[in-house]
Every structure is written in C-alpha cells, then in structure tokens.
Motif scaffolding. Structure first.
Motif, PDB file in Angstrom:
ATOM      1  N   GLY A 122     -39.666 -20.592 -30.216  1.00 16.27           N
ATOM      2  CA  GLY A 122     -39.201 -21.090 -28.929  1.00 16.27           C
ATOM      3  C   GLY A 122     -40.208 -22.097 -28.398  1.00 16.27           C
ATOM      4  N   ILE A 123     -39.731 -23.231 -27.920  1.00 11.44           N
ATOM      5  CA  ILE A 123     -40.611 -24.296 -27.436  1.00 11.44           C
ATOM      6  C   ILE A 123     -40.550 -24.361 -25.907  1.00 11.44           C
ATOM      7  CG2 ILE A 123     -41.083 -26.773 -27.446  1.00 11.44           C
ATOM      8  CD1 ILE A 123     -39.731 -26.901 -30.199  1.00 11.44           C
ATOM      9  N   VAL A 124     -41.714 -24.271 -25.260  1.00  9.86           N
ATOM     10  CA  VAL A 124     -41.779 -24.336 -23.801  1.00  9.86           C
ATOM     11  C   VAL A 124     -42.680 -25.498 -23.400  1.00  9.86           C
ATOM     12  CG1 VAL A 124     -42.293 -23.092 -21.668  1.00  9.86           C
ATOM     13  CG2 VAL A 124     -41.552 -21.821 -23.706  1.00  9.86           C
ATOM     14  N   ASP A 125     -42.080 -26.530 -22.826  1.00 11.87           N
ATOM     15  CA  ASP A 125     -42.829 -27.696 -22.359  1.00 11.87           C
ATOM     16  C   ASP A 125     -41.986 -28.399 -21.312  1.00 11.87           C
ATOM     17  OD1 ASP A 125     -43.927 -30.565 -22.353  1.00 11.87           O
ATOM     18  OD2 ASP A 125     -45.325 -29.576 -23.726  1.00 11.87           O
ATOM     19  N   ASP A 126     -42.614 -28.895 -20.262  1.00  6.26           N
ATOM     20  CA  ASP A 126     -41.824 -29.511 -19.193  1.00  6.26           C
ATOM     21  C   ASP A 126     -41.453 -30.958 -19.485  1.00  6.26           C
ATOM     22  OD1 ASP A 126     -44.450 -30.362 -18.902  1.00  6.26           O
ATOM     23  OD2 ASP A 126     -44.351 -30.508 -16.733  1.00  6.26           O
ATOM     24  N   HIS A 127     -41.866 -31.493 -20.626  1.00  3.40           N
ATOM     25  CA  HIS A 127     -41.501 -32.856 -21.017  1.00  3.40           C
ATOM     26  C   HIS A 127     -40.478 -32.821 -22.157  1.00  3.40           C
ATOM     27  CE1 HIS A 127     -45.484 -33.591 -19.078  1.00  3.40           C
ATOM     28  NE2 HIS A 127     -44.804 -34.614 -18.573  1.00  3.40           N
TER      29      HIS A 127
END
Length: 210
Positions: A5-10
């Motif tokens: 799972g990838i969590v990044d605001d960009h």
C-alpha cells in the motif's frame, strides 16, 4: 506476492512508485492513500502486507498516523519513505514501531530490498541509519536536543511547530488542555526555547518540518 500500500500526499509520487513496483514480479500495489484517514481505510481492507508511507500528511502528522495504524494493526509492516533526513526521524520512528526508514534520495532498488525484508517480519536498517544508531550507542556524537524528547513530547513539539493550538492538540490527541500545556512546558525547557515561534524556527532549521 507481497501486497504494497502506498501512502503519499503527492499523486505524482504515488504514480511513480506504482509504476516502479510493477516491474517486480513479486510485488503488487494493493492500493493508494493520500492522508492518514485514507491509509487507515486502506489497511482496514486487509489487502496490504507492507505499507510504504511518507511522513508528510495534510490532515495529521505522519508520526501520529503511523502510531494509530500500528495500534490497530500491530503486525502490519510499515516502511517509512520520507524526504526528511534520517538523522532527525529514523531512531524515533523505529522505536515507535516502524519496520524501517528510507530517505527519498535512496536508490530505487533499496526500496524493493526494504519491502521484501520487512514483509518477512524483519526490520530494515539502511547503512545511514545503522551508523546513526551505532553512534548513539557508542556516544560518539552529541545528540541534538530534540532527540532527547520522549515520544509524546516529540509529537507535541511537531504540532506546536506547525502552528497547532494547545486546544486543538488536546482534542486530537485525546488529552486535557492542562496535560498538553505541561508537555509544551517540558519541550520548551528541554530545547532551551521560550516561545512557539522559537519551536517553529528550530524545527525548520533542523529539517523537521517543511
């Protein structure tokens, strides 16, 4: 197959990571999130083995988001991929339950190695973090004042540095205003500072906030 799972605001960062990870047959991106709430929902779906997570969050600090996730899902591997220097965050986050810490300037293949390692229930310690930890044990370098803060003091420090009020903090952290004020006093004393603006300046000059 390792579900990531990838969590990044960009969005562009998420897209780049998704494309890169797709080139590895043993990895599959199970979902994406742009903030802490979405990250919790992603994990709740039960389709993630490793959470690849940035510290920059629009709704809450990445430290708080990681702790909330680890409290609900203690066995989940959370690998931090951050633009903040390892020296400022790595040791604290490993103590708080992160499975590993990588700076975004690392080689892409190191991300893959780290994902594979933490998916097995192991910690991933980069060479840079290993050196920092070794120096800390040996006492070879004087630690900066913020590394002497407790985990809770460090959280309060970051929130104050970002301009959050004591009242808002108390509500978000489920603490009384008096308790948060006490933490604020301790932080100021330990860092030898006198005001919230001093905390902001300290955090900025030490690369703790952007």
């Amino acid at each position: 197959m390792i579900r990531v799972g990838i969590v990044d605001d960009h969005a562009v960062v998420r897209a780049g990571l998704r494309q890169f990870l797709a080139d590895h047959v043993d990895l599959r991106v199970s979902g994406e999130a742009a903030d802490g709430a979405q990250a919790m929902e992603l994990v709740r779906q039960g389709e993630t083995d490793v959470l690849l997570m940035d510290l920059s969050m629009p709704d809450q600090s990445g430290v708080d988001a990681m702790q909330a996730i680890k409290k609900r899902y203690p066995d989940l591997a959370v690998l931090i991929l951050s633009g903040f220097p390892e020296a400022h965050y790595a040791a604290n986050l490993l103590r708080l339950g992160a499975s590993g810490y990588l700076n975004k300037e690392c080689e892409p293949e190191e991300i893959v190695r780290a994902i594979r390692q933490v998916s097995l229930g192991r910690k991933y310690i980069s060479q840079g973090v290993a050196a920092l930890l070794a120096e800390g044990v040996a006492g070879g370098l004087e630690r900066p004042p913020h590394e002497l803060l407790s985990e809770r003091e460090f959280q309060v420090f970051l929130r104050l540095a970002k301009g959050e009020t004591v009242g808002a903090m108390a509500e978000a952290m489920f603490l009384s205003v008096k308790t948060v004020s006490t933490y604020r006093t301790r932080v100021l004393e330990k860092l030898k500072l006198t005001s919230n603006s001093d905390l902001t300046y300290y955090a900025l000059t030490n690369g703790l906030i952007q």
